[in-house]
Design an enzyme around this catalytic site. Structure first.
Site, PDB file in Angstrom:
ATOM      1  N   LYS A   3       0.833  -1.207   0.000  1.00  0.00           N
ATOM      2  CA  LYS A   3       0.000   0.000   0.000  1.00  0.00           C
ATOM      3  C   LYS A   3       0.866   1.255   0.000  1.00  0.00           C
ATOM      4  CE  LYS A   3      -2.215   2.024   3.494  1.00  0.00           C
ATOM      5  NZ  LYS A   3      -3.153   2.319   4.585  1.00  0.00           N
TER       6      LYS A   3
ATOM      7  N   ASP B 161      -6.445   1.004  -0.219  1.00  0.00           N
ATOM      8  CA  ASP B 161      -6.611   1.142   1.230  1.00  0.00           C
ATOM      9  C   ASP B 161      -7.875   0.378   1.632  1.00  0.00           C
ATOM     10  OD1 ASP B 161      -8.745   2.615   0.418  1.00  0.00           O
ATOM     11  OD2 ASP B 161      -8.282   4.371   1.632  1.00  0.00           O
TER      12      ASP B 161
END
Ligand code: SF4
Length: 216
Positions: A125, A143
């Protein structure tokens, strides 16, 4: 999972209904360079956006380079980043990140996913946020909102955010990669919320697997 033409249609609708890249991002997405973006991303773990932004501001008032960061006392780093929680662990991670960045990359943050993920504290991420927001690459960072939305609709079928990111990269049309993150995240915040998604007002309910199975 949805197939090619359906995926294309869902992205088209989201691109028309949701805002794209908007200025004024805070935290890891609003940093002026890759070093600060990486550090801010590390601070964002299990932290609300506003607390991450507060901790980032306080830390970068003390140091904005790996060399300067390593000059700081751990207690000063921990005190600065206290608002984002887990500050002792995060202080250790920041130190390891800076040491490795200097030892293996001459202090320059790499602009590839592989290079970024080789650094301590940087997972998929964080790497994708830095690639997209700092280096301007066409990457959909995943996310919690993007992960939830994609798996409800059926754009992906994955249990973890990293798997979702992998599948999205393989299954999304090329034209959607640059701004897909923004459409999906705004959609997740406004309509396909974690609790009580607003399915009756949803523009993609005709294609949504969750809607077909749980609501209709
Ligand atoms: S129909 Fe409901 S669950 Fe499906 S994408 Fe829309 S808001 Fe989310």
């Amino acid at each position: 999972m949805l197939a090619g033409a359906e995926i294309e249609r869902v992205y088209r609708i989201l691109s028309q209904e949701m805002p794209g890249r908007t200025p004024g991002a805070k935290g890891p997405k609003g940093q002026p360079d890759a070093f600060r973006s990486c550090i801010s991303c590390m601070l964002s773990a299990q932290s609300l956006d506003r607390n991450t932004a507060k901790a980032s501001r306080a830390l970068f008032a003390l140091a904005t380079t790996p060399e300067a960061m390593l000059e700081l006392d751990d207690r000063d780093i921990a005190a600065a980043i206290k608002p984002c929680g887990l500050y002792n662990n995060k202080t250790r991670s920041i130190r390891r990140f800076c040491e490795t960045l200097l030892a293996e990359h001459g202090g320059v943050v790499p602009d590839t996913r592989e290079g970024l993920m080789s650094l301590p504290g940087i997972g998929r991420k964080c790497a994708d946020i830095v690639l997209s927001f700092t280096f301007g690459k066409d990457v959909i960072a995943v996310d919690t909102h993007v992960h939830r939305v994609c798996n409800r609709i059926g754009l992906t079928d994955a249990r973890t955010a990293d798997k979702t990111a992998e599948q999205l990269e393989n299954r999304s049309p090329a034209w959607a990669l640059a701004d897909g993150h923004f459409w999906l995240i705004q959609f997740g915040k406004r309509i396909c919320t974690s609790r009580s998604p607003k399915c009756e007002a949803c523009p993609v309910s005709d294609w949504c697997e969750y809607y077909a199975e749980e609501v209709a």
